[in-house]
Design an enzyme around this catalytic site. Structure first.
Site, PDB file in Angstrom:
ATOM      1  N   HIS A 141      90.589  10.068  -8.198  1.00  0.00           N
ATOM      2  CA  HIS A 141      89.988   9.005  -7.375  1.00  0.00           C
ATOM      3  C   HIS A 141      89.782   9.490  -5.945  1.00  0.00           C
ATOM      4  O   HIS A 141      88.741   9.252  -5.338  1.00  0.00           O
ATOM      5  CB  HIS A 141      90.901   7.768  -7.305  1.00  0.00           C
ATOM      6  CG  HIS A 141      90.893   6.931  -8.521  1.00  0.00           C
ATOM      7  ND1 HIS A 141      90.155   5.793  -8.637  1.00  0.00           N
ATOM      8  CD2 HIS A 141      91.544   7.083  -9.693  1.00  0.00           C
ATOM      9  CE1 HIS A 141      90.356   5.264  -9.827  1.00  0.00           C
ATOM     10  NE2 HIS A 141      91.213   6.025 -10.487  1.00  0.00           N
ATOM     11  N   THR A 185      95.017   9.363 -10.023  1.00  0.00           N
ATOM     12  CA  THR A 185      94.830   8.943  -8.637  1.00  0.00           C
ATOM     13  C   THR A 185      94.222  10.076  -7.795  1.00  0.00           C
ATOM     14  O   THR A 185      93.404   9.839  -6.899  1.00  0.00           O
ATOM     15  CB  THR A 185      96.189   8.520  -8.030  1.00  0.00           C
ATOM     16  OG1 THR A 185      96.688   7.416  -8.776  1.00  0.00           O
ATOM     17  CG2 THR A 185      96.057   8.126  -6.564  1.00  0.00           C
TER      18      THR A 185
END
Lengths: 332, 332, 332, 332
Positions: free
Chosen positions: A47, A44
């Site tokens: 990202h 994450t």
């Protein structure tokens, strides 16, 4: 207590991040201030760094990312009763609302109004992080510090593996990112009779072998179903743990299934599993780690100082690194 | 005992069926010969009649179809001990092998080597049918004869509804063929707090209302998710029973799902459910029927003499009929 | 094939047993004749030998006892299809009726009309034993022959341990007879975080240590609840497996409980567990043994030739022996 | 807002209670002040009134008892966000600590440090009662006010009945105090095929019949096991709900059981069930009540003004009353 601290900051809605000097987090009556010893990097975080479509919709800069860590309590609000200065802690970073149906029926891990520290609020890639008392997890001193920093993703693995019967059953794990790798260790620890690890990336396959998967398969060069059928007396795997998808563990594209052939006639159960149970999974992790049932070291490939955060991002992109530990105070 | 009997026969690998005089079934040491009182027609029988692709692969004519019935025992083999002449019986028509893993672990309803009487061997659209003792279900005299002839599809409904928690939960049933209609009655009987019936065919919707679905919705003209959300305080249905698909209750095309949004983040469980448990479901059905908990009459739309079998097929094709009862001895 | 064989025979309703030459068992159409390689002795066999009150009510001499064994198929009835001469097999010795509610709902291990070979019919303390095909368990050649002879009591342990959640939980086992000892190994293999073994007999405590119980306690000299509370952070054991009682694993006297304090306010679940699941437990045992997850050797204390059966009984009575293997062909 | 209110007060550690004018409860930042519309009397209240041994150990006078009620929110602390003035509410009166293992693993109803409002703190036999926001249960306006006042004991019944499979099973309820009576209604609503109510008190048996138990039995004059065996085809009840014990629903004396015969050989599961799940049971109750699945009226035998509290205690002692509603504002 210092007034400022070093932190990884995503300053603007654009790719990249910076190491900056920022103010210390302010804590409320029920909050705890933790000095971060070790944080670790999740897909994450990549990202967010790369500012992909998911990040563009979800993240509101400026933000300090980071939601996997351990540290030491250095201060707390007036109403905090269960922890004190000096305690060694980690935290569940999903802050549940406590008032929705899910929260009131023991399903807080799928709270409708969840806020994630490190995603929706400033997180742990910093010298200090503020956490609500309710979300603090006091660590047993027997837990090694490196493992203490990766309880969040380990919790995903424990929650997934223990979501069904595993003892004396064959388990296929598709995808050997960090959570898939941890799942290998957990499945073995709780009595899986055979663990198949399936992964296209050669680096990850090598680590899967070190995690003691019984069989490591490459779908690019091997007929995975045939291999599994042969090694299970024609029965196939009893349990499949789908842990591949995108880097953040999730697939964003629809998946097409023939329900009659693949699900109904086989009498199969498909479970959607998200996060970690609050806090049953944390008790389970602690029990397994204290008992020495899990060897997670092969999955920790890199240890870096926080100032080298961008380099860590590059390492992740190459696919050579698995779990990267970040030392805010430079000792990585 | 007569030497011959009247039966519906699929004589050749082609559409249609004939009413013919054929030899009585031969029974082995462990078989039971049953004089059929009432049989009922399943969507599968229409597949066989129309000779569609599924039928072309599975069926080996000549065949007497029919796998839903009740009748009276008129003879049995030497080794049969649990039934006797005059007993009122139905039968589980899935004959499990007893030797595969599924059979040896209480999952005989998904036996790898199952043979279905009426599909793989001569069935119940006849004056007499032969059944292995192991598959006979002795009927309590309190069970009405019409209900006794539809225990097979009622079992599908009972097995599906009882496969998860239903009490005090909201249930959406997609598809109101006979099994979907029965599921309405079962869900109500076991404490569903609201039952939503979803169906495009107006005839079926009308019956769904008579089965006392709380809300009947037409996806062609109504926004089904919006209606359900509104009536459930924004929560949606707790349980969805997918019972539409093709006429035989199964969908042959792949279905596309966004696993992240539809399954994982919601923490949903998807169960593939097939047939009926041997014989737990039969005990459950008996208990519910004896207790008078199920009113299934609205779903029984037609009663015909066996000689009119082809006309019944036409009725099914129009979509106006739901469950059609067949009387081999002409009293329909 | 010989016409006679050597066997342990209980000739009369009185204490003791004899080694006699008797006729070979006759097999029916669906039976299998097995040449016994190794049998093992259960506490029940000591009851029969000593002719205690339970035995006086249950046993009808003459009887060949013995219900734990492995061997080789040497003949079978005409209708047997799943095994052949030369197969290495063991057997579930509880022969279920197949027709009662329990049998028809996947609970055959508590069949109302069960007959136990070795208790209600001639058993395995003999050169040959006859077994219905349905009860034969074909052994994977990877299973060591000694373990193959003790699958019956190992199955009790596996069924008990896997009857609830064990992974990441603390487990207290009261009573370290052979089944209790096996339960230690099984609990460890499926992820128990701590295993407490509680036993008054010093020989058994020593074996419990060799089976790698984390903590071995003597209730005669130690405060067991206090020790467990201390080692579980004041929580007590998550799971208690009661495996003491009488030598046959059962207690014949009523036990007094304060339901409010001991059960209700603690929200405890008590499960009565009997035998082994047919045949789920057998698959589970096979999977665990093939995967090398169980080291059972410390519990096998004696290996004797069948002619020395009475001496084995004396060894059991001293409390020094745990599991005793019996070799009908003298190679013990 | 008035400064004082009328309340039932237990002033001293001695039998009895008084109606007194007392100060209004003080509310903190996270508390809610509720004007009580209807309260109801539990067996526990009789214990407190009579000052029995349990009360002597647990209760610290002065105390306002009462833990079953509904009312209207009239004020709340600054940090309360989920309720507002005018809301129609009840409350879970077990205030869990939120920090023990049970609370953190979804088992708050067996919290180690629970405080019960009306037992450990001032309760609902008063014109006003203070409740923490976390424990408030907002009532759907569709819930009748009388039912809204008895959700606490109804919750005990719902939690108990739904603790295992009930659909299509036979259920025996031993003890027909209010919770036992409610359990009859709940068991019927969720598909029990037969409900046996067992009770020595003739008044309660009469109410059990009005609650539509299928069979009402008197253990003093009938052979209860024989009656149940006969009506269940020799199988006995599938589920037994023990709801007798002492007036507070609990038995203080040890109960003697033959574990081998009663539990182990039958493969029985015994569950200790306490309180109601927070807050799953509350959602379930609401769903069942809103759907009109429960007729509880026969169990409500008395409606009194709060000033007549002592007379209500006498009514309870005679055994003629079941659930007694108390109106603090005199409209009973």
């Amino acid at each position: 207590m210092p007034k400022t601290m070093l932190a990884v900051v995503k300053p603007d809605p654009a790719p990249g991040a910076e190491i900056r000097q920022v103010k210390l987090p302010v804590i409320g009556r029920t909050d705890v201030l933790v000095k971060v010893k070790v944080a670790s990097i999740c897909g994450t975080d990549l990202h967010i760094y790369e500012w992909d479509r998911w990040a563009q919709r979800r993240i509101h800069p400026p933000l300090i990312p980071g939601h996997e860590f351990c540290g030491e309590v250095v201060a707390h609000g007036d109403e905090v009763t269960s922890v004190k200065e000096g305690d060694f802690v980690s935290a569940e970073m999903h802050v549940a609302c406590g008032k929705c149906v899910q929260c009131r029926t023991g399903e807080a891990h799928i709270c409708q109004n969840v806020k994630i520290i490190g995603v929706d609020a400033d997180g742990a890639f910093a010298e200090y992080v503020a956490i609500p008392e309710s979300n603090i997890w006091k660590l047993d001193p027997a837990i090694p510090i490196e493992y203490a920093s990766i309880l969040d993703p380990l919790g995903n693995a424990v929650h997934s593996v223990l979501a069904g019967e595993i003892a004396a059953r064959t388990v296929a794990i598709t995808g050997c990112g960090p959570i898939g790798l941890f799942a290998i260790a957990v499945a073995r620890a709780v009595g899986a009779s055979q663990v198949f690890a399936i992964e296209t990336n050669a680096h990850r396959r090598e680590i899967a072998g070190k995690m003691k998967a019984d069989v490591v398969l490459d779908p690019a060069s091997q007929d995975v179903p045939a291999e599994i059928l042969e090694r299970t007396g024609g029965l196939g795997a009893d349990v499949v743990l789908e842990m591949a998808g995108q880097p953040n563990g999730l697939t964003s594209r629809p998946i097409s299934l023939n329900f009659s052939e693949d699900i109904i006639f086989k009498g199969i159960t498909v479970q959607g599993i998200n996060g970690r149970r609050m806090y049953q999974t944390w008790y389970q992790m602690t029990a397994l780690l204290k008992a020495g049932k899990l060897d997670l070291h092969p999955a920790i490939t890199d240890r870096i100082a926080m100032k080298d955060f961008s380099r860590a991002m590059e390492r992740l992109k190459t696919g050579e690194a698995s779990k990267i530990l970040v030392y805010p105070n430079g000792s990585g």
